[in-house]
Scaffold this motif. Structure first.
Motif, PDB file in Angstrom:
ATOM      1  N   GLY A  20       0.818  -1.199   0.000  1.00 56.18           N
ATOM      2  CA  GLY A  20       0.000   0.000   0.000  1.00 56.18           C
ATOM      3  C   GLY A  20       0.855   1.254   0.000  1.00 56.18           C
ATOM      4  N   GLN A  34      -3.837   1.965   2.276  1.00 50.92           N
ATOM      5  CA  GLN A  34      -3.767   0.524   2.496  1.00 50.92           C
ATOM      6  C   GLN A  34      -3.463  -0.207   1.190  1.00 50.92           C
ATOM      7  OE1 GLN A  34      -7.694   0.650   4.757  1.00 50.92           O
ATOM      8  NE2 GLN A  34      -6.711  -1.085   5.792  1.00 50.92           N
ATOM      9  N   ASN A  38      -3.238  -5.689   3.456  1.00 51.21           N
ATOM     10  CA  ASN A  38      -3.550  -5.104   4.760  1.00 51.21           C
ATOM     11  C   ASN A  38      -4.848  -4.308   4.788  1.00 51.21           C
ATOM     12  OD1 ASN A  38      -2.648  -2.655   3.547  1.00 51.21           O
ATOM     13  ND2 ASN A  38      -0.552  -3.070   4.240  1.00 51.21           N
ATOM     14  N   LEU A  40      -7.139  -2.934   2.083  1.00 46.43           N
ATOM     15  CA  LEU A  40      -7.758  -2.042   1.098  1.00 46.43           C
ATOM     16  C   LEU A  40      -9.129  -2.567   0.692  1.00 46.43           C
ATOM     17  CD1 LEU A  40      -7.819   0.203  -1.054  1.00 46.43           C
ATOM     18  CD2 LEU A  40      -6.427  -1.275  -2.519  1.00 46.43           C
ATOM     19  N   ASN A  45      -9.292   0.825   7.384  1.00 49.83           N
ATOM     20  CA  ASN A  45      -9.098   1.563   8.633  1.00 49.83           C
ATOM     21  C   ASN A  45      -9.857   2.892   8.527  1.00 49.83           C
ATOM     22  OD1 ASN A  45      -7.372   3.693   7.509  1.00 49.83           O
ATOM     23  ND2 ASN A  45      -5.733   2.158   7.411  1.00 49.83           N
ATOM     24  N   GLY A  48      -8.891   4.944   5.529  1.00 50.26           N
ATOM     25  CA  GLY A  48      -8.769   4.280   4.229  1.00 50.26           C
ATOM     26  C   GLY A  48     -10.079   3.901   3.582  1.00 50.26           C
ATOM     27  N   ASN A 117       2.494  -2.412   8.206  1.00 51.52           N
ATOM     28  CA  ASN A 117       1.176  -2.931   8.550  1.00 51.52           C
ATOM     29  C   ASN A 117       0.659  -2.363   9.864  1.00 51.52           C
ATOM     30  OD1 ASN A 117       1.129  -4.470   6.208  1.00 51.52           O
ATOM     31  ND2 ASN A 117       1.960  -6.291   7.208  1.00 51.52           N
ATOM     32  N   LYS A 120      -1.247   0.572   8.816  1.00 56.57           N
ATOM     33  CA  LYS A 120      -2.380   0.408   7.902  1.00 56.57           C
ATOM     34  C   LYS A 120      -3.468  -0.541   8.385  1.00 56.57           C
ATOM     35  CE  LYS A 120       0.755   1.365   4.039  1.00 56.57           C
ATOM     36  NZ  LYS A 120       0.618   2.806   4.214  1.00 56.57           N
ATOM     37  N   LEU A 121      -3.129  -1.576   9.125  1.00 60.60           N
ATOM     38  CA  LEU A 121      -4.166  -2.483   9.600  1.00 60.60           C
ATOM     39  C   LEU A 121      -5.054  -1.767  10.621  1.00 60.60           C
ATOM     40  CD1 LEU A 121      -2.116  -5.777  10.016  1.00 60.60           C
ATOM     41  CD2 LEU A 121      -4.086  -5.455   8.506  1.00 60.60           C
TER      42      LEU A 121
END
Length: 345
Positions: A20, A34, A38, A40, A45, A48, A117, A120-121
């Motif tokens: 990402g 993302q 992770n 998208l 998130n 995102g 991650n 982004k997670l």
């Protein structure tokens, strides 16, 4: 411009699609951008959520380019339904020989995959799932034609405490714990020079103790990664020698507008190929939080079994060993959530 030279170059296309964003992202973009593994679209998130299924499928097309060795003339049915040469996908196909493409997901001059991650997670992602996302990315690299490059510590959830570029950060941020008890996440804010503008995004993550893995997740990732290496080493089908070999033997399934967007799937013909050890190999990578089933008419009645590494008594990923399946009558493959699976015959 190195195309045809025989000199290998690091390919950024699949790297950025898998992770990402890009290595120069800053501020909220570190969180919002993302990637395929992770979250998208399928697990957004809070920053995102504006990106949709088409964005995910475009990233999937770019990853397929990497899986095909970034060969310029390899053709792919895209997610919008057109057959394109990989060189027409924003240049993601840029070599004439697989040895000219170095596939990777992290290196010393960007955040480690675990740290990427962590940005982004979504908050609340379990430690187990963070480890699984790490292995999903490693699997995509393992299954890619061309040169497989792995950064030290990708197999142990290595963290540099979110440092974007640790070349001058010393041992404190560059350590690796070879006892496999600590990934060294949250050992402090990284140096201001490369990171100060992003300290605001870093502080709450470094204070979140639920992100840091235990020795159990570190050991599982280590062992699952070693299984991936065993799978790659078991057959030349995951390291085909020439562009012509790739074009003749690699076929992607689950493509086009009607695809299941969270699953990447390919079959590789091993008939008559030196070192193949299998008549055919099929791999599937399901990045979703839910299990998936993919049926392919062309793969009916072929008697596929899980790869011997998956079936071994000591296989790391017991979710794959117990839940992945192939139904010969329908050509249906069942793939557990957040799993990378290889079938062979």
């Amino acid at each position: 411009s190195l195309n045809g030279s025989g000199i290998g170059t690091f390919s950024p296309f699949a790297r950025d699609a898998i992770r990402g964003g890009g290595p120069m992202d800053g501020g909220d973009a570190l969180i919002a951008n993302q990637g395929f593994v992770n979250g998208l679209w399928y697990d957004p998130n809070p920053l995102g959520g504006s990106r949709g299924k088409n964005d995910l499928m475009w990233q999937g097309d770019l990853i397929k380019a990497g899986l095909a060795g970034s060969i310029r003339s390899f053709t792919l049915l895209t997610h919008w339904g057109e057959t394109k040469r990989l060189e027409e996908l924003n240049g993601a196909g840029y070599v004439v020989d697989p040895g000219e493409a170095v596939n990777y997901i992290e290196n010393h001059d960007n955040q480690t995959l675990f740290d990427n991650n962590a940005f982004k997670l979504p908050a609340g992602t379990s430690r187990e799932d963070r480890a699984r996302v790490q292995i999903l990315a490693a699997a995509l690299n393992t299954f890619s034609q061309g040169v497989a490059y792995f950064h030290a510590g990708v197999d142990t959830l290595r963290s540099k405490s979110l440092d974007r570029n640790s070349y001058d950060a010393g041992d404190w941020f560059n350590r690796i714990d070879w006892t496999y008890s600590d990934n060294l996440f949250a050992t402090g804010l990284p140096l201001q020079g490369e990171n100060g503008n992003n300290w605001g995004q870093m502080r709450p993550l470094l204070q979140d103790s639920s992100i840091k893995p235990t020795s159990n997740e570190i050991a599982w990732t280590r062992d699952a990664f070693r299984d991936l290496l065993r799978i790659r080493a078991s057959t030349t089908l995951l390291r085909l020698r020439t562009a012509d070999d790739i074009k003749a033997r690699l076929r992607f399934h689950n493509v086009g507008p009607g695809q299941e967007p969270t699953v990447l799937m390919a079959a590789i013909d091993g008939s008559g190929y030196a070192g193949a050890n299998f008549a055919e190999l099929v791999y599937l990578v399901n990045v979703d939080k839910a299990s998936k089933q993919i049926s392919v008419d062309a793969l009916k009645a072929k008697g596929f079994q899980l790869h011997p590494v998956h079936r071994a008594p000591g296989a790391a990923d017991q979710r794959v060993a117990t839940q992945a399946a192939y139904d010969t009558a329908s050509g249906r493959f069942s793939i557990p959530a957040r799993s990378a699976v290889v079938f062979v015959r």
